[in-house]
Design a protein around this motif. Structure first.
Motif, PDB file in Angstrom:
ATOM      1  N   ALA A 171       0.829  -1.194   0.000  1.00 34.46           N
ATOM      2  CA  ALA A 171       0.000   0.000   0.000  1.00 34.46           C
ATOM      3  C   ALA A 171       0.867   1.249   0.000  1.00 34.46           C
ATOM      4  CB  ALA A 171      -0.914   0.012   1.227  1.00 34.46           C
ATOM      5  N   LEU A 172       0.211   2.379  -0.203  1.00 31.92           N
ATOM      6  CA  LEU A 172       0.815   3.679   0.021  1.00 31.92           C
ATOM      7  C   LEU A 172       0.444   4.113   1.435  1.00 31.92           C
ATOM      8  CD1 LEU A 172       2.079   6.440  -0.657  1.00 31.92           C
ATOM      9  CD2 LEU A 172      -0.122   7.071  -1.701  1.00 31.92           C
ATOM     10  N   VAL A 173       1.440   4.391   2.263  1.00 29.25           N
ATOM     11  CA  VAL A 173       1.224   4.835   3.635  1.00 29.25           C
ATOM     12  C   VAL A 173       1.417   6.347   3.704  1.00 29.25           C
ATOM     13  CG1 VAL A 173       1.969   4.614   6.040  1.00 29.25           C
ATOM     14  CG2 VAL A 173       2.029   2.618   4.518  1.00 29.25           C
ATOM     15  N   ILE A 174       0.474   7.036   4.333  1.00 26.30           N
ATOM     16  CA  ILE A 174       0.545   8.484   4.503  1.00 26.30           C
ATOM     17  C   ILE A 174       0.476   8.802   5.985  1.00 26.30           C
ATOM     18  CG2 ILE A 174      -0.633  10.680   4.084  1.00 26.30           C
ATOM     19  CD1 ILE A 174      -1.643   9.501   1.441  1.00 26.30           C
ATOM     20  N   ALA A 175       1.402   9.636   6.457  1.00 22.90           N
ATOM     21  CA  ALA A 175       1.412  10.050   7.860  1.00 22.90           C
ATOM     22  C   ALA A 175       1.664  11.555   7.906  1.00 22.90           C
ATOM     23  CB  ALA A 175       2.487   9.298   8.645  1.00 22.90           C
ATOM     24  N   ASN A 176       0.614  12.317   8.175  1.00 25.77           N
ATOM     25  CA  ASN A 176       0.719  13.773   8.249  1.00 25.77           C
ATOM     26  C   ASN A 176       0.767  14.201   9.717  1.00 25.77           C
ATOM     27  OD1 ASN A 176       0.590  16.555   7.370  1.00 25.77           O
ATOM     28  ND2 ASN A 176      -1.523  16.541   8.075  1.00 25.77           N
ATOM     29  N   GLU A 177       1.861  14.822  10.115  1.00 26.73           N
ATOM     30  CA  GLU A 177       2.065  15.279  11.490  1.00 26.73           C
ATOM     31  C   GLU A 177       1.829  14.141  12.499  1.00 26.73           C
ATOM     32  OE1 GLU A 177       1.124  19.178  12.768  1.00 26.73           O
ATOM     33  OE2 GLU A 177       0.546  19.838  10.746  1.00 26.73           O
ATOM     34  N   VAL A 178       2.508  13.053  12.236  1.00 24.36           N
ATOM     35  CA  VAL A 178       2.464  11.887  13.133  1.00 24.36           C
ATOM     36  C   VAL A 178       3.775  11.746  13.893  1.00 24.36           C
ATOM     37  CG1 VAL A 178       2.368   9.361  13.189  1.00 24.36           C
ATOM     38  CG2 VAL A 178       0.739  10.640  11.796  1.00 24.36           C
ATOM     39  N   LEU A 179       4.894  11.824  13.202  1.00 27.42           N
ATOM     40  CA  LEU A 179       6.189  11.610  13.844  1.00 27.42           C
ATOM     41  C   LEU A 179       6.454  12.640  14.940  1.00 27.42           C
ATOM     42  CD1 LEU A 179       8.427  10.819  10.736  1.00 27.42           C
ATOM     43  CD2 LEU A 179       7.373   9.192  12.318  1.00 27.42           C
ATOM     44  N   ASP A 180       5.990  13.877  14.749  1.00 26.35           N
ATOM     45  CA  ASP A 180       6.309  14.925  15.729  1.00 26.35           C
ATOM     46  C   ASP A 180       5.514  14.779  17.017  1.00 26.35           C
ATOM     47  OD1 ASP A 180       3.794  15.813  14.907  1.00 26.35           O
ATOM     48  OD2 ASP A 180       4.395  17.920  14.783  1.00 26.35           O
ATOM     49  N   ALA A 181       4.519  13.894  17.026  1.00 23.73           N
ATOM     50  CA  ALA A 181       3.746  13.654  18.250  1.00 23.73           C
ATOM     51  C   ALA A 181       4.190  12.391  18.975  1.00 23.73           C
ATOM     52  CB  ALA A 181       2.255  13.562  17.913  1.00 23.73           C
ATOM     53  N   MET A 182       5.210  11.708  18.457  1.00 22.61           N
ATOM     54  CA  MET A 182       5.705  10.514  19.140  1.00 22.61           C
ATOM     55  C   MET A 182       6.628  10.913  20.279  1.00 22.61           C
ATOM     56  SD  MET A 182       6.278   7.747  16.091  1.00 22.61           S
ATOM     57  CE  MET A 182       4.839   7.155  15.189  1.00 22.61           C
ATOM     58  N   PRO A 183       6.586  10.175  21.392  1.00 24.70           N
ATOM     59  CA  PRO A 183       7.384  10.561  22.576  1.00 24.70           C
ATOM     60  C   PRO A 183       8.867  10.653  22.260  1.00 24.70           C
ATOM     61  CG  PRO A 183       5.768   8.890  23.153  1.00 24.70           C
ATOM     62  CD  PRO A 183       5.740   9.002  21.657  1.00 24.70           C
ATOM     63  N   VAL A 184       9.498  11.657  22.846  1.00 24.12           N
ATOM     64  CA  VAL A 184      10.936  11.868  22.659  1.00 24.12           C
ATOM     65  C   VAL A 184      11.641  11.872  24.010  1.00 24.12           C
ATOM     66  CG1 VAL A 184      10.715  13.169  20.519  1.00 24.12           C
ATOM     67  CG2 VAL A 184      10.622  14.398  22.701  1.00 24.12           C
TER      68      VAL A 184
END
Length: 346
Positions: A171-184
């Motif tokens: 499939a084509l995976v799309i992630a808009n403003e997802v990585l920046d909300a992952m815990p750091v």
């Protein structure tokens, strides 16, 4: 209580309602219990995860209004259909050239991107057989379904919701403003080493406390060009997510759209305070330890680390580009790269 939620340096923010204060206190109790169970200290990554995702209490799991004028921030899909129309052109190329039949959107927010993207793909005569939304928030999932059923009934039947990322992706995976909300994790460089900056309970609220970094975090920090006195974030969770996703793609591509930089910019000495940012009722500030459960918490993305993780997972970088203008309104992200990062299977 209001003073605890809004410390002096944030007294200019809109005061939360009594119900919001009560909700925040319930989450604060839950986080303080977690800190106590951990021996009095937790990593900021764990604090951020609890603040955003604690079941029934976290910012993204408690049913609070987040998007648009009545929420805390505005993202590109909320501003109109141009964002989705532009993305549809790239998606159509990948769907046609790769002979893919599905799109998977990770974290679909209000559902407007799914609605507008499907409409645009219909105009291009390139609708996928299925549009899968992977959404961990039950509240957001319900809002997305309601929006699509109401405003795009003719194509809503193509949309399905997933509980987890498939082990094998075609499939084509799309992630808009997802990585920046992952815990750091937050680290601070010393002349003779690296500290991890974590969180402790302090009265009815929380405070920062450092300890020596160790394990995978220390190993990652030692590879970065951070100078003594610099405080910054390391996105171990985002890198792990990307590595796992890349390994799961059997045929297809992934598009990440987010705020971020390549490593040489992310860890530049002039950015010595890091990139943590909070959004509360269209005000941006940098104190994630207050207003727990009532505000979004984000950190910018180290796209060099994401590229490395994708390669480790068997993908290759198809393209990377950035705009120096922010598409999130009323924030201090102005001048920060809003990057488009595309992967494909080798």
């Amino acid at each position: 209580m209001i003073h605890r939620l809004l410390p002096d340096h944030l007294s200019h923010l809109p005061a939360p309602s009594a119900d919001a204060i009560a909700h925040s206190e319930r989450l604060a109790v839950h986080i303080r219990d977690s800190i106590a169970q951990a021996g009095g200290w937790i990593s900021f990554a764990q604090f951020m995860d609890l603040a955003l995702h604690a079941p029934g209490l976290g910012y993204y799991s408690a049913g609070l209004h987040k998007f648009g004028g009545a929420g805390d921030f505005v993202t590109a899909p909320e501003l109109g259909s141009l964002f989705a129309t532009s993305l549809a052109r790239q998606a159509a190329q990948l769907l046609q050239n790769g002979a893919l039949s599905e799109i998977i959107e990770y974290g679909a927010g209000s559902g407007r991107l799914a609605r507008d993207l499907l409409r645009a793909l219909a105009e291009l005569d390139c609708l996928p057989q299925r549009y899968c939304i992977l959404e961990i928030s039950a509240d957001l999932r319900a809002r997305q379904k309601m929006l699509l059923d109401r405003e795009a009934p003719q194509i809503a039947s193509r949309v399905v919701w997933l509980d987890a990322m498939p082990p094998a992706i075609d499939a084509l995976v799309i992630a808009n403003e997802v990585l920046d909300a992952m815990p750091v994790h937050v680290v601070r460089a010393r002349n003779d080493g690296i500290d991890e900056v974590g969180v402790i309970a302090s009265g009815e609220g929380f405070a920062w406390q450092t300890r020596g970094a160790a394990g995978a975090l220390l190993e990652a920090a030692q590879q970065l060009p951070i100078v003594p006195g610099c405080t910054t974030e390391i996105g171990l969770a985002a890198a792990a997510f990307t590595r796992t996703l890349a390994a799961s793609i059997k045929r297809g591509a992934a598009i990440f759209i987010d705020y971020g930089f390549p490593a040489r910019e992310f860890y530049h000495p002039q950015r010595s305070g890091g990139t943590l940012m909070c959004h509360y009722r269209h005000h941006a500030h940098a104190d994630p330890l207050c207003l727990v459960g009532l505000q979004d918490i984000t950190a910018h993305v180290d796209f060099s680390a994401i590229a490395g993780a994708a390669v480790d997972g068997g993908c290759e970088l198809l393209g990377y580009t950035g705009d120096r203008k922010s598409t999130r309104l009323n924030s201090s992200h102005l001048g920060i790269s809003y990057a488009v990062f595309c992967l494909k299977k080798k």
